[in-house]
Design a protein around this motif. Sequence first.
Motif, PDB file in Angstrom:
ATOM      1  N   SER A  96       6.477 -23.163  35.892  1.00 54.54           N
ATOM      2  CA  SER A  96       6.955 -23.495  34.553  1.00 54.54           C
ATOM      3  C   SER A  96       8.465 -23.364  34.517  1.00 54.54           C
ATOM      4  CB  SER A  96       6.320 -22.553  33.522  1.00 54.54           C
ATOM      5  OG  SER A  96       6.834 -22.810  32.231  1.00 54.54           O
ATOM      6  N   ARG A  98       9.287 -28.177  29.366  1.00 50.06           N
ATOM      7  CA  ARG A  98       9.157 -28.503  27.952  1.00 50.06           C
ATOM      8  C   ARG A  98      10.077 -29.651  27.534  1.00 50.06           C
ATOM      9  NH1 ARG A  98       7.320 -25.908  23.538  1.00 50.06           N
ATOM     10  NH2 ARG A  98       6.970 -23.972  24.684  1.00 50.06           N
ATOM     11  N   ASP A 156       6.115 -31.220  28.219  1.00 46.64           N
ATOM     12  CA  ASP A 156       4.885 -30.464  28.019  1.00 46.64           C
ATOM     13  C   ASP A 156       5.163 -28.989  28.311  1.00 46.64           C
ATOM     14  OD1 ASP A 156       2.275 -29.934  27.387  1.00 46.64           O
ATOM     15  OD2 ASP A 156       1.395 -31.212  28.940  1.00 46.64           O
ATOM     16  N   SER A 157       4.241 -28.137  27.874  1.00 48.76           N
ATOM     17  CA  SER A 157       4.408 -26.707  28.089  1.00 48.76           C
ATOM     18  C   SER A 157       3.045 -26.032  28.140  1.00 48.76           C
ATOM     19  CB  SER A 157       5.238 -26.095  26.950  1.00 48.76           C
ATOM     20  OG  SER A 157       5.442 -24.705  27.153  1.00 48.76           O
ATOM     21  N   GLU A 195       0.074 -27.932  26.041  1.00 49.24           N
ATOM     22  CA  GLU A 195       0.226 -28.455  24.693  1.00 49.24           C
ATOM     23  C   GLU A 195      -0.177 -29.920  24.608  1.00 49.24           C
ATOM     24  OE1 GLU A 195       4.219 -27.736  23.461  1.00 49.24           O
ATOM     25  OE2 GLU A 195       3.948 -25.560  23.280  1.00 49.24           O
ATOM     26  N   THR A 229       7.686 -18.601  28.392  1.00 52.85           N
ATOM     27  CA  THR A 229       6.335 -18.787  27.864  1.00 52.85           C
ATOM     28  C   THR A 229       5.305 -18.108  28.757  1.00 52.85           C
ATOM     29  OG1 THR A 229       6.894 -20.881  26.786  1.00 52.85           O
ATOM     30  CG2 THR A 229       4.579 -20.512  27.307  1.00 52.85           C
TER      31      THR A 229
END
Length: 349
Positions: free
Chosen positions: A8, A33, A120-121, A137, A156
């Motif tokens: 991530s 993200r 996206d995350s 998400e 996150t």
Amino acid sequence: MNVKVLVSGASVAGPALAYWLNRHGHEVTVVERAPVLRDSGYAVDFRGAAFDVLEGMGILDEVRGCETGMRGTDLVDEEGRKVGELPVEAFAGDLEVPKRELTRILHRITEADVRYVFGDSIDRIEQDDTGVHVGFERGEPATFDLVVGADGVYSTVRRLAFGPHDRFVRHLGMSGVGFTTANHLGLDHTGLLHSAPGRAVYLFSAADADRMTVSLSFATDSAALDLLERDRQQEIVRERLAGVGWVVPRLLEEMDGASDFLFASACQVEMDRWSDGRIVLVGDAGHCAAPTSGMGTSQALIGAHALARHLAASAGDHAAAFRAYEDELRPYVEENQKHGREAVAMFGG
């Protein structure tokens, strides 16, 4: 042994780790993200063993070619009169480049072999003996052998796997805003620093002769300001710098229209451990040393290389790899965090 890894964050630590993991034969996905590769951030610098990592990746010469060429910083009083000077090493380390150039290079050397998912995350993480089950998400759920948080101070992955931010983010008593504006002071690969108790103004121009980077810092008692809306953050900046002379009133006006406005607090991330089961943290997500340390980028590169190296040597024992990674890196991180705390005073903290 092929391992399926989700990383991530696509800034520095994430792509650097993806490079080394792919080189060791692992299957890597990087989720970010932001909708596209980030073009934000001002300058990053390198010290010590980070050069060995860049050399090992085959990009040292290319990174050197992006050097900002800063020549030093003048210390000025509230009227802008020179009262001293700092050598280039005070801010630029042994090599300084625009952050956007480093992220561009890291993405370019990995995009053919690493799967990147922008826009996206992660929003759910559950792990068991078979792997880490991840919800997104936007995208479909998937399972990975390992998950790495390389997603910054407000990670996150760390929040989902270890707990809320306030358990790990330590505020160092200073916040500030950064943006660029027209170079109306005519700075030429030089900087100006006005520092007084409770505030600091740092201006420089390097990569783009027509633009000047502005950093306005001031004492605060909470990093929660980072999470406020921009309008409120700008109000706070004006309140804390009210009455400061020189070019500050003009800078406060120019702040309103800045497209690259960034508010951030000087923080460190302190954790008793950087891994939990199949989940591990690298870079600022696990051990931010604060921007004032000047070691964030070097730490990210060195940490990514160490983590990948220990995973490659562990014969599939990720727990042993994570322990070895932390044992190797923690003394280095603790020393950098010490310097980060000490340097806050230079910026008015």
